[in-house]
Design a protein around this motif. Structure first.
Motif, PDB file in Angstrom:
ATOM      1  N   ARG A  50      92.419   2.993 103.062  1.00  0.00           N
ATOM      2  CA  ARG A  50      92.622   4.280 103.727  1.00  0.00           C
ATOM      3  C   ARG A  50      91.966   4.294 105.096  1.00  0.00           C
ATOM      4  O   ARG A  50      92.584   4.641 106.101  1.00  0.00           O
ATOM      5  CB  ARG A  50      92.048   5.414 102.865  1.00  0.00           C
ATOM      6  CG  ARG A  50      92.828   5.717 101.608  1.00  0.00           C
ATOM      7  CD  ARG A  50      92.456   7.064 101.047  1.00  0.00           C
ATOM      8  NE  ARG A  50      91.041   7.161 100.764  1.00  0.00           N
ATOM      9  CZ  ARG A  50      90.520   7.260  99.552  1.00  0.00           C
ATOM     10  NH1 ARG A  50      91.323   7.243  98.505  1.00  0.00           N
ATOM     11  NH2 ARG A  50      89.221   7.383  99.369  1.00  0.00           N
ATOM     12  N   GLN A  54      93.760   4.276 108.832  1.00  0.00           N
ATOM     13  CA  GLN A  54      93.470   5.318 109.819  1.00  0.00           C
ATOM     14  C   GLN A  54      93.088   4.708 111.163  1.00  0.00           C
ATOM     15  O   GLN A  54      93.607   5.089 112.209  1.00  0.00           O
ATOM     16  CB  GLN A  54      92.325   6.206 109.330  1.00  0.00           C
ATOM     17  CG  GLN A  54      92.747   7.232 108.304  1.00  0.00           C
ATOM     18  CD  GLN A  54      91.601   8.151 107.951  1.00  0.00           C
ATOM     19  OE1 GLN A  54      90.440   7.759 107.960  1.00  0.00           O
ATOM     20  NE2 GLN A  54      91.913   9.376 107.636  1.00  0.00           N
ATOM     21  N   GLU A 124     100.413   8.094 106.703  1.00  0.00           N
ATOM     22  CA  GLU A 124     100.200   9.127 105.682  1.00  0.00           C
ATOM     23  C   GLU A 124     100.685   8.640 104.312  1.00  0.00           C
ATOM     24  O   GLU A 124     100.049   8.902 103.284  1.00  0.00           O
ATOM     25  CB  GLU A 124     100.932  10.406 106.073  1.00  0.00           C
ATOM     26  CG  GLU A 124     100.260  11.194 107.185  1.00  0.00           C
ATOM     27  CD  GLU A 124     100.905  12.548 107.389  1.00  0.00           C
ATOM     28  OE1 GLU A 124     100.206  13.475 107.787  1.00  0.00           O
ATOM     29  OE2 GLU A 124     102.118  12.667 107.134  1.00  0.00           O
ATOM     30  N   TRP A 127      98.150   6.405 102.822  1.00  0.00           N
ATOM     31  CA  TRP A 127      97.016   7.219 102.349  1.00  0.00           C
ATOM     32  C   TRP A 127      97.320   7.768 100.952  1.00  0.00           C
ATOM     33  O   TRP A 127      96.507   7.682 100.037  1.00  0.00           O
ATOM     34  CB  TRP A 127      96.775   8.349 103.343  1.00  0.00           C
ATOM     35  CG  TRP A 127      95.658   9.286 102.982  1.00  0.00           C
ATOM     36  CD1 TRP A 127      95.638  10.228 102.000  1.00  0.00           C
ATOM     37  CD2 TRP A 127      94.367   9.363 103.600  1.00  0.00           C
ATOM     38  NE1 TRP A 127      94.448  10.885 101.967  1.00  0.00           N
ATOM     39  CE2 TRP A 127      93.646  10.384 102.941  1.00  0.00           C
ATOM     40  CE3 TRP A 127      93.765   8.675 104.641  1.00  0.00           C
ATOM     41  CZ2 TRP A 127      92.348  10.729 103.310  1.00  0.00           C
ATOM     42  CZ3 TRP A 127      92.468   9.037 105.007  1.00  0.00           C
ATOM     43  CH2 TRP A 127      91.786  10.039 104.342  1.00  0.00           C
ATOM     44  N   ASN A 131      95.633   6.789  97.098  1.00  0.00           N
ATOM     45  CA  ASN A 131      95.072   7.787  96.186  1.00  0.00           C
ATOM     46  C   ASN A 131      95.745   7.725  94.823  1.00  0.00           C
ATOM     47  O   ASN A 131      95.107   7.915  93.778  1.00  0.00           O
ATOM     48  CB  ASN A 131      95.243   9.192  96.782  1.00  0.00           C
ATOM     49  CG  ASN A 131      94.117   9.569  97.698  1.00  0.00           C
ATOM     50  OD1 ASN A 131      92.962   9.243  97.442  1.00  0.00           O
ATOM     51  ND2 ASN A 131      94.429  10.240  98.782  1.00  0.00           N
ATOM     52  N   ASP A 184      86.791  12.231 100.237  1.00  0.00           N
ATOM     53  CA  ASP A 184      86.728  11.178 101.238  1.00  0.00           C
ATOM     54  C   ASP A 184      85.481  10.339 101.017  1.00  0.00           C
ATOM     55  O   ASP A 184      84.385  10.878 100.834  1.00  0.00           O
ATOM     56  CB  ASP A 184      86.701  11.825 102.632  1.00  0.00           C
ATOM     57  CG  ASP A 184      86.518  10.814 103.743  1.00  0.00           C
ATOM     58  OD1 ASP A 184      87.306   9.878 103.821  1.00  0.00           O
ATOM     59  OD2 ASP A 184      85.558  10.973 104.525  1.00  0.00           O
ATOM     60  N   ASN A 191      89.528  14.992 100.171  1.00  0.00           N
ATOM     61  CA  ASN A 191      90.458  14.122 100.883  1.00  0.00           C
ATOM     62  C   ASN A 191      91.807  14.826 101.043  1.00  0.00           C
ATOM     63  O   ASN A 191      92.005  15.958 100.598  1.00  0.00           O
ATOM     64  CB  ASN A 191      90.607  12.777 100.182  1.00  0.00           C
ATOM     65  CG  ASN A 191      91.114  12.903  98.751  1.00  0.00           C
ATOM     66  OD1 ASN A 191      91.812  13.847  98.405  1.00  0.00           O
ATOM     67  ND2 ASN A 191      90.764  11.944  97.903  1.00  0.00           N
TER      68      ASN A 191
END
Length: 337
Positions: A50, A54, A124, A127, A131, A184, A191
């Motif tokens: 993640r 970013q 995105e 991400w 998760n 996070d 998050n």
């Protein structure tokens, strides 16, 4: 002789019971600790994906990405290809990663608005996929613990004494993994996945009960200069301290989430636009008055919006984000709504 034999028998029984208790408790602790350590390692590695994505998206859009950044993320993804429970989801993650690499290559060769949007969208998706992998690992760990509990339950003599310990350990493992999956890894703020779930529920509740709901989007002004001038390590410390400052000025029921590299969001239930703007200004002043060690002063820009009738959470987010851009266009270090 009889009393002596009874005492000996009692002592033997107690000794056997204690040995069973110690052995059962020890095996359970070691097994649970193994699960926690293994899944914590997985969660930590996925957290690196993640964070790495970013940073990569940020540097690609700034035109400063490096080959080492790609290699670091690919090495982490490769480590999960043979994982018995995660391999299928990792394949999807890897496909999205390859799509991001290709999009990044096209963007670096010929920057465009469409390329910018595609890179941001793929970032995105990565991400969210990471998760999803965390949640899969959590459910797998819980399943293993439940299976082992059936074995522990066979020790009838020990079950009464160790029952409370089992419940506590299970809850500890569940809470630990649940927290890691919803927060996070750097700032410990909620998050993006947890933010989206909470905003969806808050929107539904506000519309059902005819109550106001405000959303604040904020990010750090000129954060790239912080990373460039002071290094990413100190930049991470700024993010951690900023989270602490913001959280200290929120009320009960309000959620702080990190939704991007230096972008945060605050969900404020039962708060109209005027209240949302007051909260945003309070947060802005608190950050402006704080001193960040090694950096000095840091400012933030904020945008606020109130949920409209029949509006969905995506529409609310877009309007708050648009207000944030107005605050930036107006000179930064201010609130707009």
């Amino acid at each position: 002789m009889g009393n002596g034999a009874n005492r000996t028998s009692t002592m033997i029984t107690i000794t056997i019971f204690l040995l069973l208790l110690v052995a059962t408790t020890g095996l359970y602790a070691r097994y649970t600790n193994f699960i926690v350590q293994e899944d914590a390692r997985i969660i930590n590695e996925l957290g690196k994906i993640r964070g790495g994505v970013q940073r990569l998206v940020h540097f690609v859009l700034m035109g400063t990405s490096s080959h080492e950044m790609y290699e670091e993320i690919e090495a982490i993804i490769a480590g999960f290809r043979e994982h018995p429970q995660l391999a299928g989801k990792v394949s999807e993650l890897e496909d999205t990663w390859q799509a991001l690499r290709e999009a990044a290559g096209r963007y670096e060769a010929l920057p465009s608005r469409e390329g910018h949007e595609e890179i941001f969208r793929l970032g995105e998706e990565l991400w969210i996929l990471s998760n999803d992998l965390v949640l899969t690992a959590q459910l797998h760990a819980q399943g293993k613990i439940q299976n082992y509990n059936y074995i522990v339950a066979s020790f009838v003599v020990c079950i009464i004494l160790i029952g409370a310990l089992l419940v506590w350990l299970k809850q500890y493992v569940h809470d630990s993994l649940e927290f890691l999956a919803r927060h996070d890894s750097l700032t410990k703020a909620a998050n993006k996945w947890h933010f989206q779930e909470t905003l969806r529920a808050a929107r539904a509740s506000a519309q059902k009960q005819n109550q106001p709901l405000s959303l604040i989007i904020l990010d750090i002004d000129h954060f790239k200069h912080v990373n460039d001038n002071f290094g990413h390590s100190l930049g991470d410390r700024v993010l951690e301290q900023l989270t602490a400052v913001l959280r200290a000025h929120l009320e009960e029921g309000q959620l702080l989430a990190r939704v991007g590299g230096e972008e945060f969001a605050v969900i404020a239930p039962q708060t109209d636009l005027a209240g949302g703007l007051r909260l945003a200004e309070r947060l802005r002043q608190a950050v402006a008055e704080a001193t960040f060690p090694g950096v000095g002063k840091v400012t933030i820009s904020l945008g606020a919006a109130e949920l409209m009738p029949e509006e969905d959470e995506e529409g609310l987010f877009r309007r708050a984000d648009a207000a944030l851009y107005c605050a930036k266009a107006g000179g930064r270090n201010q609130t707009a709504g």
